[in-house]
Write an enzyme that holds these catalytic residues in place. Structure first.
Site, PDB file in Angstrom:
ATOM      1  N   HIS A   1       1.340 -14.460  12.585  1.00  0.00           N
ATOM      2  CA  HIS A   1      -0.253 -14.557  12.339  1.00  0.00           C
ATOM      3  C   HIS A   1      -0.587 -15.723  13.621  1.00  0.00           C
ATOM      4  CE1 HIS A   1      -0.239 -10.434  11.120  1.00  0.00           C
ATOM      5  NE2 HIS A   1       0.655 -10.889  10.099  1.00  0.00           N
ATOM      6  N   CYS A   2      -2.081 -15.101  13.970  1.00  0.00           N
ATOM      7  CA  CYS A   2      -2.615 -16.935  14.258  1.00  0.00           C
ATOM      8  C   CYS A   2      -3.106 -17.949  13.238  1.00  0.00           C
ATOM      9  CB  CYS A   2      -4.082 -16.793  15.332  1.00  0.00           C
ATOM     10  SG  CYS A   2      -3.928 -16.221  16.605  1.00  0.00           S
ATOM     11  N   PRO A   3      -2.487 -19.434  13.289  1.00  0.00           N
ATOM     12  CA  PRO A   3      -2.060 -20.005  14.499  1.00  0.00           C
ATOM     13  C   PRO A   3      -1.310 -20.152  14.917  1.00  0.00           C
ATOM     14  CG  PRO A   3      -2.559 -21.130  13.136  1.00  0.00           C
ATOM     15  CD  PRO A   3      -2.663 -20.505  12.232  1.00  0.00           C
ATOM     16  N   TYR A   4       0.160 -19.571  14.549  1.00  0.00           N
ATOM     17  CA  TYR A   4       1.496 -19.835  14.529  1.00  0.00           C
ATOM     18  C   TYR A   4       1.864 -19.617  15.754  1.00  0.00           C
ATOM     19  CZ  TYR A   4       0.122 -20.781  10.145  1.00  0.00           C
ATOM     20  OH  TYR A   4      -0.877 -22.002   8.456  1.00  0.00           O
TER      21      TYR A   4
END
Ligand SMILES: [Zn+2]
Lengths: 266, 81
Positions: free
Chosen positions: B16-19
């Site tokens: 998921h964001c931000p990864y």
């Protein structure tokens, strides 16, 4: 070195910044920063540098934690009363971030030990609370050509400046000699609003991180003065003094002097 | 349209964001200028955000394509360090 998944998560808000990225974060993880004092300024400086992932943080302080410190020295706690400040701070910073190694030195900094202590570090931060130490640290950093981020606070006012030996001014270009004892009140006499140390410490930590990253402009040839009562920041130009006794064209200070190390617990 | 030569592929499905962006950015940093990265992902929000962030950072987005019911690919050419 490759980042672990934990590191990618821990430093994600850094890595996303174009000025930092993975490469900048690796510079931070490889950096070594020496902090003079684990008190009002040393605590917030060390706290943010530890959170940022500065790989090695050296800290020197000979004092133990007292109840009167806790109004501003945020790395310590009621549980560490009586503990050496460097041990208390080390436990706090290493709990915050296991990537960080904290080297604590339970001594007073003086002309006999300073050169050896700082020689393997990239940047020095002065969070001391007295003029003899401030001049000692300045002269040692100029002689060793170490970048120095110096901070001071009194009552509702804070000052920050960054000394880049060979490039800009030094503390003696600003104030050539120490003020005589008694002229400037010590913080024991004057007091300090605790949160002001946090503002100044955070400014110092930011100067350090910018030096590590090689981004932005630091307070070279500049003194930043924060007035907390009026909420103003003032920048004062500090030209390099060609006649400065330590960094000038014909320096008279070629080795460390006798600095009268009168301590006041900031 | 001519297909770009892919120099590196990463699979960030499940992230998921931000990864999603962090992983993609680290991959681009480790490449040479001019090389092309292909990202395989299944997060719809990241399908919008990664191309925008890559362009903001000065990289060139060559392709954003839905390849099946759940997955997309994004191709990015490294333009600058
Ligand atoms: Zn000077």
């Amino acid at each position: 070195m490759e980042f672990t998944d934990d590191q990618l998560q821990r430093y994600s808000r850094h890595i996303i910044l174009p000025e930092v990225g993975g490469k900048g974060q690796k510079k931070i993880l490889n950096a070594k920063v020496f902090i003079v004092g684990a008190g009002g300024l040393g605590c917030p400086v060390g706290y943010y540098l530890a959170a940022a992932g500065i790989g090695t943080i050296g800290m020197i302080d000979n004092d133990t934690v007292e109840l009167s410190n806790l109004q501003r020295q945020i790395a310590h706690s009621t549980k560490t009363l009586g503990v050496h400040k460097v041990d208390s701070a080390k436990a706090t910073f290493e709990a915050l971030n296991p990537d960080v190694k904290v080297v604590g030195i339970k001594e007073r900094i003086n002309k006999g030990n300073i050169m050896d202590l700082i020689k393997d570090y990239d940047i020095v931060v002065d969070g001391s609370d007295n003029f003899p130490t401030r001049y000692l640290v300045n002269d040692a950093c100029v002689l060793l050509k170490k970048p120095l981020v110096s901070g001071a606070i009194l009552k509702f006012e804070g000052q920050v400046t960054t000394v880049l030996p060979g490039e800009g001014h030094c503390y003696r270009c600003l104030f050539e000699e120490m003020p005589p004892p008694g002229l400037v009140p010590s913080c024991q006499e004057a007091g300090v609003l605790g949160s002001v140390t946090g503002v100044v410490g955070a400014l110092q930590a930011t100067e350090v991180l910018k030096l590590v990253l090689g981004k932005g402009d630091v307070l070279k040839n500049t003194l930043l003065i924060y007035d907390a009562l009026r909420t103003t920041f003032r920048r004062v130009k500090v030209p390099k003094n060609p006649a400065c006794p330590v960094c000038g064209e014909n320096p008279t200070i070629k080795e460390l002097q006798d600095y009268d190390a009168e301590y006041c617990r900031m | 349209m001519e297909e770009a030569r892919i120099d590196k592929k990463i699979n960030i499905k499940g992230l998921h964001c931000p990864y999603t962006f962090v992983k993609s950015k680290i991959a681009v940093e480790d490449m040479e200028t001019g090389q092309v990265l292909e990202i395989l992902l299944d997060n719809e929000e990241a399908v919008i955000n990664i191309p925008k962030s890559m362009e903001d950072h000065g990289q060139k987005v060559l392709k954003v394509e839905k390849i099946n019911d759940t997955d997309w690919i994004i191709q990015v050419r490294k333009e600058k360090e």
